[in-house]
Design an enzyme around this catalytic site. Structure first.
Site, mmCIF file in Angstrom:
data_model
loop_
_atom_site.group_PDB
_atom_site.id
_atom_site.type_symbol
_atom_site.label_atom_id
_atom_site.label_comp_id
_atom_site.label_asym_id
_atom_site.label_seq_id
_atom_site.Cartn_x
_atom_site.Cartn_y
_atom_site.Cartn_z
ATOM 1 N N GLN A 166 47.305 -44.470 45.462
ATOM 2 C CA GLN A 166 48.379 -44.249 44.402
ATOM 3 C C GLN A 166 48.346 -45.456 43.501
ATOM 4 O O GLN A 166 47.314 -46.065 43.282
ATOM 5 C CB GLN A 166 49.765 -44.220 45.020
ATOM 6 C CG GLN A 166 49.992 -42.696 45.562
ATOM 7 C CD GLN A 166 49.804 -42.649 47.200
ATOM 8 O OE1 GLN A 166 50.159 -43.811 47.754
ATOM 9 N NE2 GLN A 166 49.112 -41.845 47.888
ATOM 10 N N GLY A 183 43.138 -39.448 47.596
ATOM 11 C CA GLY A 183 41.761 -39.128 47.473
ATOM 12 C C GLY A 183 41.262 -40.118 46.938
ATOM 13 O O GLY A 183 41.120 -40.190 45.481
ATOM 14 N N HIS A 184 40.278 -41.047 47.641
ATOM 15 C CA HIS A 184 39.493 -41.968 47.024
ATOM 16 C C HIS A 184 37.894 -41.563 46.984
ATOM 17 O O HIS A 184 37.528 -41.011 48.237
ATOM 18 C CB HIS A 184 39.520 -43.253 47.786
ATOM 19 C CG HIS A 184 40.859 -43.835 47.586
ATOM 20 N ND1 HIS A 184 41.250 -45.055 48.378
ATOM 21 C CD2 HIS A 184 42.107 -43.591 46.605
ATOM 22 C CE1 HIS A 184 42.489 -45.412 47.729
ATOM 23 N NE2 HIS A 184 42.824 -44.424 47.013
ATOM 24 N N LYS A 192 39.898 -46.563 42.312
ATOM 25 C CA LYS A 192 40.104 -47.665 43.110
ATOM 26 C C LYS A 192 38.885 -47.648 44.372
ATOM 27 O O LYS A 192 38.430 -48.470 44.744
ATOM 28 C CB LYS A 192 41.643 -47.701 43.911
ATOM 29 C CG LYS A 192 42.631 -47.912 42.782
ATOM 30 C CD LYS A 192 44.017 -47.909 43.534
ATOM 31 C CE LYS A 192 44.505 -46.670 44.192
ATOM 32 N NZ LYS A 192 44.560 -45.567 42.932
ATOM 33 N N ASP A 231 44.447 -42.349 40.817
ATOM 34 C CA ASP A 231 43.046 -41.849 40.240
ATOM 35 C C ASP A 231 42.374 -42.473 39.408
ATOM 36 O O ASP A 231 41.580 -42.193 38.387
ATOM 37 C CB ASP A 231 43.526 -40.358 39.574
ATOM 38 C CG ASP A 231 44.250 -39.586 40.497
ATOM 39 O OD1 ASP A 231 43.810 -39.399 41.633
ATOM 40 O OD2 ASP A 231 45.191 -38.996 40.092
#
Length: 429
Positions: free
Chosen positions: A223, A40-41, A16, A13
Protein backbone atom coordinates in the site's frame (compact mmCIF):
# COMPACT_ATOMS: atom_id res chain seq x y z
CA UNK A 1 23.93 1.18 8.64
CA UNK A 2 22.68 -1.01 5.82
CA UNK A 3 18.89 -0.86 6.20
CA UNK A 4 16.94 0.35 3.17
CA UNK A 5 13.20 0.97 2.95
CA UNK A 6 10.89 1.11 -0.08
CA UNK A 7 7.49 2.75 0.50
CA UNK A 8 4.63 4.04 -1.62
CA UNK A 9 3.94 7.76 -1.62
CA UNK A 10 0.39 7.81 -3.01
CA UNK A 11 -2.43 5.24 -2.76
CA UNK A 12 -0.43 2.17 -3.69
CA UNK A 13 0.18 0.66 -7.14
CA UNK A 14 3.18 2.95 -7.68
CA UNK A 15 5.46 0.13 -8.84
CA UNK A 16 7.10 -0.82 -5.54
CA UNK A 17 7.36 -4.47 -6.57
CA UNK A 18 9.44 -3.64 -9.61
CA UNK A 19 11.82 -1.41 -7.65
CA UNK A 20 12.24 -3.94 -4.83
CA UNK A 21 13.10 -6.51 -7.49
CA UNK A 22 15.63 -4.13 -9.07
CA UNK A 23 17.28 -3.31 -5.73
CA UNK A 24 16.94 -6.91 -4.56
CA UNK A 25 19.84 -7.93 -6.76
CA UNK A 26 22.17 -6.01 -4.43
CA UNK A 27 20.89 -7.07 -1.00
CA UNK A 28 21.17 -9.99 1.41
CA UNK A 29 17.62 -9.80 2.79
CA UNK A 30 14.22 -8.55 1.64
CA UNK A 31 11.76 -8.16 4.50
CA UNK A 32 8.06 -7.44 4.04
CA UNK A 33 6.94 -5.48 7.11
CA UNK A 34 3.14 -4.96 6.94
CA UNK A 35 -0.11 -5.64 5.10
CA UNK A 36 -1.32 -8.92 3.71
CA UNK A 37 -2.47 -10.41 0.44
CA UNK A 38 -4.49 -7.27 -0.23
CA UNK A 39 -1.26 -6.10 -1.89
CA UNK A 40 -0.41 -6.89 -5.50
CA UNK A 41 3.23 -6.43 -6.48
CA UNK A 42 4.15 -7.11 -10.10
CA UNK A 43 7.64 -8.05 -11.24
CA UNK A 44 8.51 -8.43 -14.93
CA UNK A 45 11.85 -10.08 -15.66
CA UNK A 46 12.94 -11.19 -19.13
CA UNK A 47 9.42 -10.61 -20.37
CA UNK A 48 7.89 -12.97 -17.79
CA UNK A 49 5.35 -11.53 -15.38
CA UNK A 50 5.20 -12.53 -11.70
CA UNK A 51 2.39 -11.20 -9.50
CA UNK A 52 3.08 -11.45 -5.77
CA UNK A 53 0.64 -10.83 -2.94
CA UNK A 54 2.39 -12.02 0.20
CA UNK A 55 5.89 -12.96 -0.88
CA UNK A 56 8.56 -10.24 -0.81
CA UNK A 57 9.29 -8.86 -4.28
CA UNK A 58 12.94 -9.88 -4.05
CA UNK A 59 11.93 -13.54 -4.26
CA UNK A 60 13.38 -13.98 -7.76
CA UNK A 61 16.88 -13.29 -6.40
CA UNK A 62 18.17 -16.49 -4.82
CA UNK A 63 20.87 -14.75 -2.77
CA UNK A 64 18.30 -12.56 -0.97
CA UNK A 65 16.72 -14.25 2.02
CA UNK A 66 13.04 -13.29 1.86
CA UNK A 67 11.18 -12.86 5.14
CA UNK A 68 7.53 -12.15 5.83
CA UNK A 69 7.83 -10.02 8.96
CA UNK A 70 5.93 -9.76 12.27
CA UNK A 71 3.73 -6.89 11.06
CA UNK A 72 2.27 -8.88 8.16
CA UNK A 73 -1.02 -10.76 8.37
CA UNK A 74 -0.67 -14.07 6.55
CA UNK A 75 -3.30 -16.10 4.74
CA UNK A 76 -1.44 -19.44 4.82
CA UNK A 77 -3.43 -20.89 1.93
CA UNK A 78 -2.52 -17.93 -0.31
CA UNK A 79 1.11 -18.13 0.80
CA UNK A 80 1.41 -21.83 0.00
CA UNK A 81 -0.27 -21.31 -3.38
CA UNK A 82 2.17 -18.50 -4.25
CA UNK A 83 5.09 -20.72 -3.30
CA UNK A 84 3.68 -23.57 -5.40
CA UNK A 85 3.28 -21.33 -8.45
CA UNK A 86 6.96 -20.37 -8.23
CA UNK A 87 8.07 -23.96 -7.69
CA UNK A 88 6.01 -25.10 -10.70
CA UNK A 89 8.06 -22.62 -12.74
CA UNK A 90 11.26 -24.20 -11.49
CA UNK A 91 12.10 -21.36 -9.07
CA UNK A 92 13.87 -22.32 -5.84
CA UNK A 93 11.84 -21.18 -2.80
CA UNK A 94 14.15 -22.42 -0.05
CA UNK A 95 15.06 -18.80 0.80
CA UNK A 96 11.48 -17.89 1.86
CA UNK A 97 10.72 -17.65 5.59
CA UNK A 98 8.08 -16.12 7.84
CA UNK A 99 8.14 -14.62 11.31
CA UNK A 100 6.71 -16.54 14.22
CA UNK A 101 5.12 -13.24 15.35
CA UNK A 102 3.07 -12.68 12.17
CA UNK A 103 -0.68 -13.18 12.57
CA UNK A 104 -2.69 -15.74 10.64
CA UNK A 105 -5.67 -14.73 8.52
CA UNK A 106 -8.32 -17.35 9.24
CA UNK A 107 -11.28 -18.27 7.02
CA UNK A 108 -13.64 -16.51 9.43
CA UNK A 109 -11.71 -13.25 8.95
CA UNK A 110 -12.45 -13.36 5.23
CA UNK A 111 -16.12 -14.14 5.82
CA UNK A 112 -16.48 -11.29 8.33
CA UNK A 113 -14.72 -8.88 5.96
CA UNK A 114 -17.29 -9.68 3.27
CA UNK A 115 -20.25 -9.44 5.65
CA UNK A 116 -19.11 -6.13 7.16
CA UNK A 117 -18.67 -4.55 3.73
CA UNK A 118 -22.10 -5.75 2.60
CA UNK A 119 -23.70 -4.39 5.75
CA UNK A 120 -22.21 -0.90 5.19
CA UNK A 121 -23.84 -0.63 1.76
CA UNK A 122 -23.10 2.76 0.19
CA UNK A 123 -20.73 3.57 3.06
CA UNK A 124 -18.44 0.61 2.39
CA UNK A 125 -14.68 1.15 2.63
CA UNK A 126 -13.91 -0.70 -0.59
CA UNK A 127 -11.69 -3.38 0.96
CA UNK A 128 -10.32 -6.28 -1.05
CA UNK A 129 -12.35 -8.63 1.21
CA UNK A 130 -9.24 -10.67 1.99
CA UNK A 131 -9.78 -10.60 5.77
CA UNK A 132 -7.03 -8.07 6.44
CA UNK A 133 -8.96 -5.65 8.68
CA UNK A 134 -10.67 -8.33 10.82
CA UNK A 135 -7.32 -10.08 11.33
CA UNK A 136 -5.63 -6.87 12.49
CA UNK A 137 -8.65 -6.19 14.72
CA UNK A 138 -8.18 -9.56 16.43
CA UNK A 139 -4.47 -8.78 16.82
CA UNK A 140 -5.20 -5.57 18.71
CA UNK A 141 -8.01 -7.06 20.78
CA UNK A 142 -5.55 -9.82 21.68
CA UNK A 143 -7.51 -12.81 20.41
CA UNK A 144 -5.45 -13.35 17.24
CA UNK A 145 -3.62 -16.54 16.31
CA UNK A 146 0.04 -16.18 15.34
CA UNK A 147 2.23 -18.16 12.99
CA UNK A 148 4.30 -19.29 15.97
CA UNK A 149 1.21 -20.92 17.48
CA UNK A 150 1.44 -23.57 14.75
CA UNK A 151 4.69 -24.84 16.27
CA UNK A 152 2.90 -26.28 19.33
CA UNK A 153 -0.19 -28.02 17.97
CA UNK A 154 -1.90 -28.17 21.38
CA UNK A 155 -1.59 -24.39 21.78
CA UNK A 156 -3.00 -23.85 18.28
CA UNK A 157 -5.98 -26.11 18.99
CA UNK A 158 -6.75 -24.30 22.23
CA UNK A 159 -6.50 -20.84 20.70
CA UNK A 160 -8.61 -21.85 17.70
CA UNK A 161 -11.34 -23.19 19.98
CA UNK A 162 -11.42 -20.01 22.08
CA UNK A 163 -11.44 -17.56 19.16
CA UNK A 164 -13.78 -19.59 16.96
CA UNK A 165 -16.44 -19.51 19.69
CA UNK A 166 -16.33 -15.69 19.61
CA UNK A 167 -16.35 -15.50 15.81
CA UNK A 168 -19.16 -18.00 15.36
CA UNK A 169 -21.30 -16.00 17.78
CA UNK A 170 -20.75 -12.88 15.63
CA UNK A 171 -21.46 -14.73 12.39
CA UNK A 172 -24.67 -16.31 13.68
CA UNK A 173 -26.13 -13.51 15.83
CA UNK A 174 -25.09 -10.44 13.80
CA UNK A 175 -25.32 -11.81 10.29
CA UNK A 176 -27.54 -14.91 10.57
CA UNK A 177 -25.00 -17.08 8.72
CA UNK A 178 -23.79 -20.64 9.27
CA UNK A 179 -21.02 -21.08 11.87
CA UNK A 180 -17.65 -22.67 11.13
CA UNK A 181 -17.00 -26.25 12.23
CA UNK A 182 -14.04 -26.51 14.60
CA UNK A 183 -12.92 -30.00 13.49
CA UNK A 184 -13.11 -29.05 9.82
CA UNK A 185 -10.96 -25.94 10.33
CA UNK A 186 -8.50 -27.87 12.47
CA UNK A 187 -8.01 -30.45 9.74
CA UNK A 188 -7.31 -27.76 7.14
CA UNK A 189 -4.61 -26.27 9.32
CA UNK A 190 -3.01 -29.63 10.09
CA UNK A 191 -1.76 -29.81 6.50
CA UNK A 192 -0.81 -26.10 6.50
CA UNK A 193 1.25 -26.62 9.66
CA UNK A 194 3.36 -29.41 8.18
CA UNK A 195 4.20 -27.32 5.12
CA UNK A 196 5.01 -24.12 6.99
CA UNK A 197 6.98 -25.44 9.98
CA UNK A 198 10.37 -25.48 8.18
CA UNK A 199 9.91 -21.83 7.20
CA UNK A 200 8.96 -20.38 10.62
CA UNK A 201 11.78 -18.37 12.24
CA UNK A 202 12.47 -15.72 14.88
CA UNK A 203 12.90 -13.00 12.27
CA UNK A 204 13.52 -10.17 14.74
CA UNK A 205 16.73 -11.77 16.00
CA UNK A 206 17.89 -12.74 12.52
CA UNK A 207 17.22 -9.37 10.84
CA UNK A 208 18.85 -7.37 13.63
CA UNK A 209 21.89 -9.66 13.60
CA UNK A 210 22.16 -9.17 9.83
CA UNK A 211 22.06 -5.38 10.23
CA UNK A 212 24.63 -5.47 13.02
CA UNK A 213 26.90 -7.47 10.71
CA UNK A 214 26.46 -4.79 8.03
CA UNK A 215 24.55 -7.05 5.68
CA UNK A 216 22.20 -5.28 3.28
CA UNK A 217 18.55 -5.50 4.30
CA UNK A 218 15.74 -4.10 2.16
CA UNK A 219 12.39 -3.50 3.88
CA UNK A 220 9.36 -3.64 1.60
CA UNK A 221 6.03 -2.00 2.33
CA UNK A 222 2.64 -2.66 0.76
CA UNK A 223 0.00 0.00 0.00
CA UNK A 224 1.18 3.58 0.58
CA UNK A 225 1.18 6.74 2.71
CA UNK A 226 -2.34 7.87 1.81
CA UNK A 227 -3.68 4.50 2.96
CA UNK A 228 -1.87 4.64 6.30
CA UNK A 229 -4.17 3.92 9.24
CA UNK A 230 -2.98 7.09 11.03
CA UNK A 231 -2.11 9.53 8.25
CA UNK A 232 -4.20 8.49 5.26
CA UNK A 233 -7.71 9.50 4.20
CA UNK A 234 -9.32 7.78 7.19
CA UNK A 235 -11.53 5.71 7.24
CA UNK A 236 -10.73 4.85 3.59
CA UNK A 237 -7.38 3.39 4.55
CA UNK A 238 -5.69 0.05 5.16
CA UNK A 239 -5.34 -1.50 8.62
CA UNK A 240 -1.59 -1.00 9.13
CA UNK A 241 1.19 1.57 8.72
CA UNK A 242 2.82 1.29 5.28
CA UNK A 243 5.31 4.05 6.14
CA UNK A 244 8.94 4.02 7.22
CA UNK A 245 7.72 4.17 10.83
CA UNK A 246 5.89 0.91 10.15
CA UNK A 247 9.24 -0.77 9.52
CA UNK A 248 10.27 -0.37 13.14
CA UNK A 249 7.02 -1.82 14.45
CA UNK A 250 6.45 -4.32 11.65
CA UNK A 251 9.97 -5.75 11.39
CA UNK A 252 11.27 -5.11 14.90
CA UNK A 253 14.22 -2.85 14.10
CA UNK A 254 15.39 0.47 15.49
CA UNK A 255 15.01 3.62 13.36
CA UNK A 256 18.76 4.09 13.90
CA UNK A 257 19.32 1.10 11.62
CA UNK A 258 17.55 2.63 8.59
CA UNK A 259 19.96 4.25 6.15
CA UNK A 260 17.89 5.22 3.10
CA UNK A 261 14.13 5.62 2.73
CA UNK A 262 13.02 5.41 -0.88
CA UNK A 263 9.62 6.74 -1.92
CA UNK A 264 8.05 5.39 -5.11
CA UNK A 265 6.07 8.03 -7.01
CA UNK A 266 3.89 7.23 -9.99
CA UNK A 267 4.16 10.09 -12.51
CA UNK A 268 0.38 10.52 -12.26
CA UNK A 269 -2.11 9.49 -9.57
CA UNK A 270 -4.30 6.41 -9.20
CA UNK A 271 -6.54 5.06 -6.49
CA UNK A 272 -8.58 1.88 -5.98
CA UNK A 273 -11.68 1.75 -3.83
CA UNK A 274 -13.61 4.48 -2.07
CA UNK A 275 -12.42 7.79 -0.64
CA UNK A 276 -11.54 11.32 -1.81
CA UNK A 277 -9.28 11.84 -4.84
CA UNK A 278 -8.77 15.53 -5.53
CA UNK A 279 -7.15 15.27 -9.00
CA UNK A 280 -9.35 12.44 -10.29
CA UNK A 281 -10.17 12.64 -14.01
CA UNK A 282 -13.52 11.63 -15.47
CA UNK A 283 -12.71 12.58 -19.06
CA UNK A 284 -10.80 11.22 -22.05
CA UNK A 285 -7.44 12.01 -20.42
CA UNK A 286 -8.31 9.80 -17.46
CA UNK A 287 -9.36 6.97 -19.76
CA UNK A 288 -6.19 7.35 -21.83
CA UNK A 289 -4.00 7.11 -18.73
CA UNK A 290 -5.91 4.05 -17.51
CA UNK A 291 -5.58 2.19 -20.80
CA UNK A 292 -1.98 3.19 -21.59
CA UNK A 293 -0.88 2.47 -18.03
CA UNK A 294 -2.89 -0.77 -17.75
CA UNK A 295 -4.35 0.58 -14.54
CA UNK A 296 -6.24 -2.45 -13.31
CA UNK A 297 -5.63 -4.00 -9.87
CA UNK A 298 -3.12 -6.86 -9.69
CA UNK A 299 -5.04 -8.27 -6.71
CA UNK A 300 -8.68 -7.55 -7.62
CA UNK A 301 -8.62 -6.68 -11.33
CA UNK A 302 -10.66 -3.56 -10.54
CA UNK A 303 -10.10 -0.55 -12.83
CA UNK A 304 -8.15 2.11 -10.97
CA UNK A 305 -9.34 5.69 -10.67
CA UNK A 306 -6.86 7.93 -12.50
CA UNK A 307 -5.84 11.58 -12.21
CA UNK A 308 -3.01 14.07 -12.53
CA UNK A 309 -0.03 14.05 -10.19
CA UNK A 310 -0.93 15.44 -6.75
CA UNK A 311 2.13 16.93 -5.07
CA UNK A 312 0.24 17.63 -1.84
CA UNK A 313 0.09 13.84 -1.53
CA UNK A 314 3.77 13.32 -2.39
CA UNK A 315 4.88 16.10 -0.04
CA UNK A 316 2.81 14.50 2.72
CA UNK A 317 4.60 11.20 2.13
CA UNK A 318 8.01 12.88 2.05
CA UNK A 319 7.38 14.44 5.46
CA UNK A 320 5.96 11.47 7.35
CA UNK A 321 8.43 8.96 5.86
CA UNK A 322 11.55 11.13 5.95
CA UNK A 323 12.28 10.24 2.33
CA UNK A 324 15.90 10.38 1.18
CA UNK A 325 15.25 9.36 -2.43
CA UNK A 326 12.46 9.30 -4.99
CA UNK A 327 11.88 6.77 -7.76
CA UNK A 328 9.54 8.03 -10.49
CA UNK A 329 7.62 5.29 -12.28
CA UNK A 330 5.41 5.12 -15.37
CA UNK A 331 6.55 8.47 -16.72
CA UNK A 332 6.60 6.84 -20.17
CA UNK A 333 2.79 6.70 -19.99
CA UNK A 334 2.64 10.52 -20.12
CA UNK A 335 4.30 10.72 -23.55
CA UNK A 336 1.89 12.26 -26.04
CA UNK A 337 0.08 14.64 -23.70
CA UNK A 338 0.43 18.26 -24.87
CA UNK A 339 -0.06 19.67 -21.38
CA UNK A 340 0.67 18.08 -18.01
CA UNK A 341 -1.02 19.64 -14.98
CA UNK A 342 0.63 19.12 -11.59
CA UNK A 343 -1.46 19.78 -8.49
CA UNK A 344 0.57 22.09 -6.22
CA UNK A 345 -2.14 22.84 -3.65
CA UNK A 346 -5.83 22.61 -2.71
CA UNK A 347 -8.36 25.40 -2.74
CA UNK A 348 -10.74 24.65 0.12
CA UNK A 349 -13.41 27.29 0.63
CA UNK A 350 -11.07 29.95 -0.75
CA UNK A 351 -8.11 28.94 1.43
CA UNK A 352 -4.93 27.51 -0.13
CA UNK A 353 -3.61 24.28 1.42
CA UNK A 354 -0.21 22.76 0.65
CA UNK A 355 -0.87 19.81 2.95
CA UNK A 356 -3.57 17.18 3.46
CA UNK A 357 -6.26 18.20 5.99
CA UNK A 358 -7.24 15.50 8.47
CA UNK A 359 -10.92 16.35 7.88
CA UNK A 360 -12.29 14.08 5.17
CA UNK A 361 -15.08 16.57 4.52
CA UNK A 362 -12.52 19.28 3.73
CA UNK A 363 -10.64 17.00 1.32
CA UNK A 364 -13.90 16.18 -0.46
CA UNK A 365 -14.47 19.93 -0.97
CA UNK A 366 -10.92 20.57 -2.19
CA UNK A 367 -10.36 21.89 -5.71
CA UNK A 368 -6.94 21.19 -7.24
CA UNK A 369 -4.68 24.17 -7.89
CA UNK A 370 -2.72 23.26 -11.01
CA UNK A 371 0.60 24.33 -12.41
CA UNK A 372 0.60 23.33 -16.09
CA UNK A 373 3.78 22.14 -17.77
CA UNK A 374 4.36 21.42 -21.45
CA UNK A 375 4.35 17.76 -22.40
CA UNK A 376 6.45 15.78 -24.89
CA UNK A 377 5.67 13.48 -27.81
CA UNK A 378 8.75 11.27 -27.84
CA UNK A 379 8.60 7.60 -26.86
CA UNK A 380 11.01 7.40 -23.90
CA UNK A 381 10.68 3.68 -23.15
CA UNK A 382 14.07 2.92 -24.75
CA UNK A 383 15.92 5.80 -23.05
CA UNK A 384 18.53 4.68 -20.51
CA UNK A 385 20.26 7.95 -19.58
CA UNK A 386 18.89 11.13 -18.08
CA UNK A 387 20.59 13.27 -20.73
CA UNK A 388 18.61 11.56 -23.52
CA UNK A 389 15.22 12.47 -22.05
CA UNK A 390 13.19 15.21 -23.78
CA UNK A 391 13.72 18.62 -22.20
CA UNK A 392 10.07 18.90 -21.14
CA UNK A 393 10.32 15.50 -19.43
CA UNK A 394 13.37 16.73 -17.52
CA UNK A 395 11.44 19.85 -16.47
CA UNK A 396 8.59 17.68 -15.22
CA UNK A 397 11.00 15.60 -13.13
CA UNK A 398 12.81 18.68 -11.86
CA UNK A 399 9.55 20.21 -10.69
CA UNK A 400 8.71 17.03 -8.75
CA UNK A 401 12.09 17.26 -7.01
CA UNK A 402 11.53 20.92 -6.15
CA UNK A 403 8.05 20.39 -4.75
CA UNK A 404 8.95 17.24 -2.81
CA UNK A 405 12.31 18.63 -1.66
CA UNK A 406 13.76 15.19 -2.30
CA UNK A 407 16.18 14.03 -4.98
CA UNK A 408 15.18 11.62 -7.75
CA UNK A 409 17.51 8.62 -7.93
CA UNK A 410 15.79 6.33 -10.45
CA UNK A 411 13.35 6.99 -13.29
CA UNK A 412 11.40 3.96 -14.54
CA UNK A 413 10.41 4.14 -18.21
CA UNK A 414 8.80 0.72 -18.63
CA UNK A 415 7.57 -2.36 -16.76
CA UNK A 416 10.61 -4.63 -17.08
CA UNK A 417 13.39 -4.63 -14.47
CA UNK A 418 15.76 -3.29 -17.17
CA UNK A 419 13.61 -0.26 -18.10
CA UNK A 420 15.31 2.24 -15.80
CA UNK A 421 17.38 5.41 -15.81
CA UNK A 422 19.83 5.56 -12.88
CA UNK A 423 20.68 9.04 -11.62
CA UNK A 424 21.95 8.39 -8.07
CA UNK A 425 23.03 5.16 -6.37
CA UNK A 426 20.62 4.01 -3.70
CA UNK A 427 22.51 0.93 -2.57
CA UNK A 428 26.29 1.04 -2.86
CA UNK A 429 28.28 -2.04 -2.01
Amino acid sequence: MSGYVVVGTQWGDEGKGKIVDVLGEKVDYVVRFQGGNNAGHTVIANGEKTVLHLLPSGVLHKQAKCIIGPGVVVDPFVLLEEIKVLEDRGIDTSHIFLSDCAHLIMPYHIKLDELQEERKGDKKIGTTKRGIGPCYADKYTRIGIRVGDLVDWNIFKEKLADTLAIKNEQIVKLYDKEPYEYDELLEKFRDVREKLLPRIIDSVVEVNKALDEHKFVLFEGAQAAMLDINYGTYPYVTSSSPTSAGVCEGAGVSPKKLDRIVGIVKAYSTRVGEGPFVTELFDEDGETIRNKGNEFGATTGRPRRCGWLDMNVVRHAAIINGLTDLVITKIDILSGFKKLPICVGYDIDGVMYESIPASLEKVYRAKPVYEVLDGWDEDISTVRSYEELPENCKKYLKRIEELAKTRISIVSVGPDRTHNIYINDIISK
